[in-house]
Design a protein around this motif. Structure first.
Motif, PDB file in Angstrom:
ATOM      1  N   UNK A 103     -27.155  -0.664 -31.047  1.00 34.54           N
ATOM      2  CA  UNK A 103     -27.913  -1.519 -30.120  1.00 34.54           C
ATOM      3  C   UNK A 103     -29.343  -1.715 -30.608  1.00 34.54           C
ATOM      4  N   UNK A 104     -29.956  -0.618 -31.058  1.00 33.07           N
ATOM      5  CA  UNK A 104     -31.329  -0.689 -31.573  1.00 33.07           C
ATOM      6  C   UNK A 104     -31.401  -1.585 -32.809  1.00 33.07           C
ATOM      7  N   UNK A 105     -30.436  -1.410 -33.719  1.00 26.16           N
ATOM      8  CA  UNK A 105     -30.414  -2.214 -34.947  1.00 26.16           C
ATOM      9  C   UNK A 105     -30.259  -3.693 -34.615  1.00 26.16           C
ATOM     10  N   UNK A 106     -29.304  -4.023 -33.729  1.00 28.08           N
ATOM     11  CA  UNK A 106     -29.102  -5.423 -33.329  1.00 28.08           C
ATOM     12  C   UNK A 106     -30.403  -6.016 -32.782  1.00 28.08           C
ATOM     13  N   UNK A 107     -31.009  -5.300 -31.836  1.00 28.99           N
ATOM     14  CA  UNK A 107     -32.207  -5.814 -31.168  1.00 28.99           C
ATOM     15  C   UNK A 107     -33.351  -6.015 -32.151  1.00 28.99           C
ATOM     16  N   UNK A 108     -33.611  -5.025 -32.980  1.00 28.31           N
ATOM     17  CA  UNK A 108     -34.757  -5.103 -33.887  1.00 28.31           C
ATOM     18  C   UNK A 108     -34.564  -6.178 -34.952  1.00 28.31           C
ATOM     19  N   UNK A 109     -33.352  -6.289 -35.500  1.00 29.33           N
ATOM     20  CA  UNK A 109     -33.101  -7.312 -36.520  1.00 29.33           C
ATOM     21  C   UNK A 109     -33.260  -8.706 -35.928  1.00 29.33           C
ATOM     22  N   UNK A 110     -32.767  -8.898 -34.703  1.00 29.79           N
ATOM     23  CA  UNK A 110     -32.895 -10.204 -34.049  1.00 29.79           C
ATOM     24  C   UNK A 110     -34.359 -10.545 -33.790  1.00 29.79           C
ATOM     25  N   UNK A 111     -35.129  -9.575 -33.298  1.00 25.02           N
ATOM     26  CA  UNK A 111     -36.558  -9.806 -33.060  1.00 25.02           C
ATOM     27  C   UNK A 111     -37.284 -10.122 -34.365  1.00 25.02           C
ATOM     28  N   UNK A 146     -38.646 -26.792 -25.590  1.00 23.99           N
ATOM     29  CA  UNK A 146     -37.964 -25.525 -25.318  1.00 23.99           C
ATOM     30  C   UNK A 146     -38.197 -24.547 -26.469  1.00 23.99           C
ATOM     31  N   UNK A 147     -38.092 -25.039 -27.694  1.00 25.73           N
ATOM     32  CA  UNK A 147     -38.301 -24.197 -28.873  1.00 25.73           C
ATOM     33  C   UNK A 147     -39.705 -23.594 -28.870  1.00 25.73           C
ATOM     34  N   UNK A 148     -40.715 -24.400 -28.500  1.00 25.74           N
ATOM     35  CA  UNK A 148     -42.098 -23.911 -28.453  1.00 25.74           C
ATOM     36  C   UNK A 148     -42.228 -22.733 -27.495  1.00 25.74           C
ATOM     37  N   UNK A 149     -41.654 -22.880 -26.310  1.00 22.71           N
ATOM     38  CA  UNK A 149     -41.798 -21.834 -25.286  1.00 22.71           C
ATOM     39  C   UNK A 149     -41.047 -20.568 -25.667  1.00 22.71           C
ATOM     40  N   UNK A 150     -39.874 -20.706 -26.284  1.00 21.62           N
ATOM     41  CA  UNK A 150     -39.134 -19.528 -26.740  1.00 21.62           C
ATOM     42  C   UNK A 150     -39.923 -18.805 -27.831  1.00 21.62           C
ATOM     43  N   UNK A 151     -40.497 -19.563 -28.759  1.00 19.81           N
ATOM     44  CA  UNK A 151     -41.263 -18.950 -29.839  1.00 19.81           C
ATOM     45  C   UNK A 151     -42.508 -18.230 -29.313  1.00 19.81           C
ATOM     46  N   UNK A 152     -43.096 -18.764 -28.256  1.00 20.38           N
ATOM     47  CA  UNK A 152     -44.244 -18.087 -27.644  1.00 20.38           C
ATOM     48  C   UNK A 152     -43.824 -16.724 -27.110  1.00 20.38           C
ATOM     49  N   UNK A 153     -42.654 -16.677 -26.455  1.00 21.62           N
ATOM     50  CA  UNK A 153     -42.148 -15.402 -25.946  1.00 21.62           C
ATOM     51  C   UNK A 153     -41.847 -14.431 -27.082  1.00 21.62           C
ATOM     52  N   UNK A 154     -41.342 -14.952 -28.192  1.00 21.40           N
ATOM     53  CA  UNK A 154     -41.080 -14.104 -29.366  1.00 21.40           C
ATOM     54  C   UNK A 154     -42.388 -13.514 -29.891  1.00 21.40           C
ATOM     55  N   UNK A 155     -43.406 -14.358 -29.989  1.00 20.78           N
ATOM     56  CA  UNK A 155     -44.720 -13.895 -30.466  1.00 20.78           C
ATOM     57  C   UNK A 155     -45.235 -12.767 -29.582  1.00 20.78           C
TER      58      UNK A 155
END
Length: 280
Positions: free
Chosen positions: A62-70, A199-208
């Motif tokens: 679970x940790x590996x999945x989450x961190x790689x995706x982030x 939508x892409x802009x707002x998702x990327x802001x959350x990622x940042x």
């Protein structure tokens, strides 16, 4: 959680899998640098008679999945939305870079803890030693031999990675979970009557924001998360609505889920305690 454990031939219900995930969300949210989630999950999984090796593999994957995706999403944000990152204050740029490095380090450590035999053995030795000192774990580990556990562990790892479709499916499920959580910002943005940013802009802001708070040693990245969101939202919302946008997004993406998870965990423990009392 359910998918990984089922693949490891330990069947659990979807309800139980959701509960384990709530434990991770709640205790990671209230502990510095999100360090409390996995130990509490391991504790409850052991109480439910899930073998330590299976719990360990599940939590590590679970940790590996989450961190790689982030990390992947963080790279995408850096490539396509660097203007948002570098238009922020220097202190926020520093936290983004630091958070990225911390995530990368955690992902590499988790991978080593899954595949590097010496590290796995040391980790299992520590778990067994701690378990022998803890009431709930003592009965589970007092008769265990580390070499036997390691042998079983290796067979479990080989087995789960022989099911490549399941590994890929779990990775994709984790990705969908992350995207859905990050999508809350766009729903609120449009709900407040704005449509300039995509939508892409707002998702990327959350990622940042997510990458930036990974290294922040306060529960839930409180303070840094709000500050970074406000700083960015001054650009994309009308200035007078930057506070409103920030508060709504943090409330719906973090504080409400945290409260709901906390209430459900409390009710669960009360019910379990009452059952034990009735048995006595």
């Amino acid at each position: 959680m359910k998918s990984i454990l089922n693949t490891l031939k330990h069947k659990i219900s979807l309800k139980k899998g959701i509960f384990y995930s709530m434990l991770e969300f709640y205790f990671s949210g209230i502990t510095p640098s999100s360090t409390g989630g996995q130990p509490v999950q391991l504790y409850y999984m052991t109480k439910d008679d899930i073998p330590i090796r299976k719990s360990y593999i599940t939590l590590m994957l679970n940790t590996i999945y989450f961190k790689i995706i982030i990390l992947i999403m963080g790279i995408v944000a850096l490539l396509f939305k660097s203007d948002i990152i570098f238009s922020s204050r220097h202190i926020y740029i520093f936290f983004f870079i630091l958070g990225f490095v911390v995530d990368l380090a955690i992902a590499l450590i988790a991978l080593l803890l899954v595949f590097k035999q010496n590290l796995v053995k040391r980790m299992l030795n520590k778990i067994v030693k701690i378990g022998k000192k803890t009431k709930i774990f003592r009965k589970k580990v007092e008769n265990l031999k580390e070499d036997e556990i390691l042998k079983l562990y290796n067979s479990e790892i080989d087995y789960i990675f022989s099911h490549k479709k399941t590994v890929v499916l779990n990775f994709l499920l984790t990705f969908v979970q992350r995207v859905l959580l990050f999508s809350i910002a766009y729903v609120i943005y449009r709900g407040l009557g704005f449509n300039t940013y995509s939508y892409f802009d707002l998702v990327m802001i959350q990622v940042i924001v997510q990458v930036s708070i990974e290294s922040f040693p306060l529960p839930g990245g409180a303070g840094l998360s709000e500050g970074l969101l406000h700083n960015i939202f001054v650009m994309i919302f009308a200035s007078k609505l930057a506070d409103v946008g920030m508060l709504l997004i943090r409330t719906f993406s973090f504080y409400i889920p945290l409260i709901v998870c906390g209430i459900i965990i409390l009710i669960y423990n009360i019910i379990i305690s009452n059952k034990k009392e009735n048995v006595k």
